[in-house]
Write an enzyme that holds these catalytic residues in place. Structure first.
Site, mmCIF file in Angstrom:
data_model
loop_
_atom_site.group_PDB
_atom_site.id
_atom_site.type_symbol
_atom_site.label_atom_id
_atom_site.label_comp_id
_atom_site.label_asym_id
_atom_site.label_seq_id
_atom_site.Cartn_x
_atom_site.Cartn_y
_atom_site.Cartn_z
ATOM 1 N N LYS A 117 43.655 35.500 8.534
ATOM 2 C CA LYS A 117 43.627 36.931 8.871
ATOM 3 C C LYS A 117 44.623 37.714 8.042
ATOM 4 O O LYS A 117 44.333 38.796 7.564
ATOM 5 C CB LYS A 117 43.990 37.110 10.355
ATOM 6 C CG LYS A 117 42.849 36.811 11.296
ATOM 7 C CD LYS A 117 43.292 36.885 12.742
ATOM 8 C CE LYS A 117 43.946 35.589 13.192
ATOM 9 N NZ LYS A 117 43.195 34.779 14.120
ATOM 10 N N LYS B 147 54.852 34.538 7.468
ATOM 11 C CA LYS B 147 54.390 35.665 8.277
ATOM 12 C C LYS B 147 55.213 36.918 8.013
ATOM 13 O O LYS B 147 54.660 38.017 7.924
ATOM 14 C CB LYS B 147 54.434 35.305 9.764
ATOM 15 C CG LYS B 147 53.333 34.336 10.160
ATOM 16 C CD LYS B 147 53.386 34.015 11.629
ATOM 17 C CE LYS B 147 52.214 33.124 12.011
ATOM 18 N NZ LYS B 147 52.296 32.651 13.385
ATOM 19 N N LYS C 124 43.704 29.996 1.083
ATOM 20 C CA LYS C 124 43.435 29.578 2.469
ATOM 21 C C LYS C 124 42.858 30.749 3.268
ATOM 22 O O LYS C 124 43.368 31.877 3.158
ATOM 23 C CB LYS C 124 44.752 29.124 3.126
ATOM 24 C CG LYS C 124 44.571 28.632 4.546
ATOM 25 C CD LYS C 124 45.896 28.443 5.264
ATOM 26 C CE LYS C 124 46.150 29.573 6.218
ATOM 27 N NZ LYS C 124 47.237 29.366 7.182
HETATM 28 P P1 TYM Z 1 45.927 29.900 14.811
HETATM 29 O O1 TYM Z 1 45.487 30.783 15.929
HETATM 30 O O2 TYM Z 1 46.537 30.528 13.605
HETATM 31 O O3 TYM Z 1 44.717 29.032 14.306
HETATM 32 C C1 TYM Z 1 43.931 28.246 15.199
HETATM 33 C C2 TYM Z 1 43.538 26.948 14.522
HETATM 34 O O4 TYM Z 1 42.759 27.206 13.368
HETATM 35 C C3 TYM Z 1 43.270 26.461 12.268
HETATM 36 N N1 TYM Z 1 43.026 27.195 11.004
HETATM 37 C C4 TYM Z 1 42.520 26.634 9.903
HETATM 38 N N2 TYM Z 1 42.089 25.379 9.645
HETATM 39 C C5 TYM Z 1 41.578 25.142 8.413
HETATM 40 N N3 TYM Z 1 41.483 26.097 7.436
HETATM 41 C C6 TYM Z 1 41.898 27.369 7.651
HETATM 42 N N4 TYM Z 1 41.782 28.286 6.693
HETATM 43 C C7 TYM Z 1 42.455 27.685 8.930
HETATM 44 N N5 TYM Z 1 42.958 28.814 9.491
HETATM 45 C C8 TYM Z 1 43.310 28.494 10.764
HETATM 46 C C9 TYM Z 1 44.759 26.330 12.555
HETATM 47 O O5 TYM Z 1 45.327 25.246 11.851
HETATM 48 C C10 TYM Z 1 44.759 26.130 14.051
HETATM 49 O O6 TYM Z 1 44.576 24.770 14.381
HETATM 50 N N6 TYM Z 1 50.243 28.081 16.415
HETATM 51 C C11 TYM Z 1 48.823 27.930 16.565
HETATM 52 C C12 TYM Z 1 48.325 28.140 17.995
HETATM 53 C C13 TYM Z 1 49.003 27.262 18.982
HETATM 54 C C14 TYM Z 1 48.823 25.846 19.131
HETATM 55 C C15 TYM Z 1 49.677 25.475 20.207
HETATM 56 C C16 TYM Z 1 48.039 24.892 18.480
HETATM 57 C C17 TYM Z 1 49.905 27.656 19.905
HETATM 58 N N7 TYM Z 1 50.330 26.595 20.652
HETATM 59 C C18 TYM Z 1 49.747 24.152 20.634
HETATM 60 C C19 TYM Z 1 48.111 23.568 18.913
HETATM 61 C C20 TYM Z 1 48.970 23.206 19.985
HETATM 62 C C21 TYM Z 1 48.167 28.996 15.693
HETATM 63 O O7 TYM Z 1 48.743 29.999 15.394
HETATM 64 O O8 TYM Z 1 46.889 28.762 15.386
#
Ligand code: TYM
Length: 321
Positions: A193, A111, A190
Site C-alpha cells: 500500500k 514506514k 514489493k
Molecule cells: P500486513 O497487514 O502488512 O500484511 C498482511 C500479510 O500480507 C503479507 N504481505 C505480502 N506477502 C507477500 N508479498 C507481498 N507483496 C505482501 N504484502 C503483504 C504480509 O507479510 C502479512 O503476512 N504486522 C502484520 C500484521 C500482524 C501480524 C500479527 C501477523 C499483526 N500481528 C501477528 C502475524 C502475527 C502486518 O502488518 O501485516
C-alpha cells in the site's frame, strides 16, 4: 493439535500480496490444526487516523477473508481489539524487550521513510505483534517475507521472558512459502500500500483491467523476443496459471511477435476467472452483514477464553498474582 495464528492490518483494501503471501497459505493451513486469524486493528491505529475508515477496512477484511475461503466453523476469526488482554501482555513483554532489538527493526525505518509518523506505537509495534502471537500459544505463523524479522523479534522476546521467569512461552515458527514470499507490484517492487503499486482484491472488472494495463514494462517492440525472467507480467501470471500455461506464456515471450498489451490481457482474464467464485460469495456476505457479525462475535468469545487462560499463567509467572 498445532495452533496456527496470523493477523492482517485493516489499513486499506487487501491486495494480491496479502492474498498470496498470507491469506491463501492461512486458508490452506486451516486443515492442519486449530487456526486463529485476526484483524489487527490496534496495529492499524499507527497509520489510520480516520475512525470511519478504520471501521470500514476492518469490516472489509472480515468479508474478504470469508469470501476467500476462511471456514468459520473450524477457524476462529476475530478483531484484535475484541481481546484487550493483548495490550496487557504487550506491556509485560515490553518490560523485558531490549531497546536495541526494536532499533534494529527495518519496518519502523521503512514506514517512517514512507511518511507514517514516528510515534511510540509505531516503534513498539513488534512488541504488540509478539503479544498477539504468544497470547495464543501459537506454533505456526503464516506470513509474507516482510514479517520475518518480526517473528524473530517475537522469538527473542519469548526467550528473554523464559530466561527471566522460567518457561512461560513456546517458541513460534514462521511459515513463509518461498514462491509467494514477496509478490511484486505494478512497478516490479514489493507490492505494498505504501508504494502505491497494488492490485487490490475484488476490484470492479473495468478498474481491474485498467490496473493490469498499468503494469510497468520496458520499450521492447512487439516483434522482438522478450525475457520472461525479467517481467512482472509473467511473475504475476505464475501465481494464477498452471505449469503448462506458464510454460506457454514464457515460450511466447521468447518467440517475439506478441506485445505486452496482449500478455496483460491474458493476465487480466486469468485474475478475473480466479476470483469469480469468491466474488459471488462476497456479494452474498455484503448483502447479509448479520452473518459476518455472528462470525466475529463467536470468534471474539473463543479467542478471549484462550487469551484469558494464557494471561493468567503469565500474571502468576511474573508475580502480578
Ligand atoms: P500486513 O497487514 O502488512 O500484511 C498482511 C500479510 O500480507 C503479507 N504481505 C505480502 N506477502 C507477500 N508479498 C507481498 N507483496 C505482501 N504484502 C503483504 C504480509 O507479510 C502479512 O503476512 N504486522 C502484520 C500484521 C500482524 C501480524 C500479527 C501477523 C499483526 N500481528 C501477528 C502475524 C502475527 C502486518 O502488518 O501485516
Amino acid at each position: 493439535m498445532i495452533r496456527i495464528l496470523s493477523g492482517i492490518q485493516p489499513s486499506g483494501a487487501l491486495h494480491l500480496g496479502n492474498y498470496f503471501g498470507m491469506m491463501r497459505p492461512a486458508i490452506e493451513l486451516q486443515e492442519r490444526g486449530e487456526a486463529f486469524y485476526f484483524i489487527a486493528d490496534y496495529h492499524a491505529l499507527t497509520s489510520v487516523r480516520d475512525p470511519a475508515a478504520l471501521r470500514a477496512h476492518s469490516r472489509q477484511i472480515a468479508v474478504d477473508f470469508l469470501s476467500c475461503g476462511l471456514d468459520p466453523a473450524r477457524t476462529c476469526l476475530f478483531r484484535q481489539s475484541d481481546v484487550p488482554e493483548v495490550a496487557e501482555l504487550a506491556w509485560i513483554l515490553s518490560t523485558v524487550t531490549p531497546m536495541g532489538l526494536l532499533e534494529r527493526c527495518h519496518s519502523f525505518k521503512d514506514k517512517t521513510a514512507h511518511g507514517i509518523s514516528p510515534t511510540h506505537g509505531l516503534f513498539a509495534y513488534p512488541v504488540l505483534m509478539a503479544a498477539d502471537i504468544l497470547l495464543y500459544d501459537s506454533d505456526l505463523v503464516p506470513v509474507g517475507r516482510d514479517q520475518k524479522q518480526h517473528l524473530e523479534v517475537t522469538r527473542d522476546i519469548a526467550v528473554k521472558m523464559n530466561e527471566t521467569y522460567g518457561t512461560l512461552f513456546k517458541l513460534p515458527e514462521p511459515h513463509i512459502r518461498e514462491e509467494v514470499a514477496t509478490v511484486k507490484g505494478l512497478d516490479g517492487q514489493k507490492m505494498s500500500k505504501s508504494y502505491h503499486n497494488t492490485i487490490d482484491l475484488f476490484l470492479p472488472e473495468k478498474v481491474l483491467r485498467k490496473t493490469i494495463m498499468g503494469i510497468v514494462t520496458d520499450s521492447t517492440p512487439v516483434e522482438a523476443p522478450k525475457d520472461p525472467g525479467q517481467s512482472t507480467i509473467v511473475d504475476l501470471y505464475r501465481l494464477f496459471a498452471s505449469p503448462g500455461e506458464i510454460a506457454d506464456m514464457e515460450a511466447r515471450f521468447r518467440a517475439g511477435g506478441t506485445g505486452y498489451g496482449d500478455f496483460k490481457k491474458q493476465l487480466f482474464e486469468r485474475i478475473l476467472d480466479y476470483f469469480r467464485l469468491m466474488q459471488a460469495r462476497r456479494d452474498h456476505l455484503l448483502a447479509h452483514p448479520e452473518e459476518v457479525d455472528v462470525v466475529l462475535r463467536a470468534g471474539a468469545e473463543k479467542a478471549r477464553s484462550v487469551a484469558a487462560s494464557v494471561l493468567d499463567r503469565v500474571r502468576a509467572g511474573v508475580g502480578l498474582r
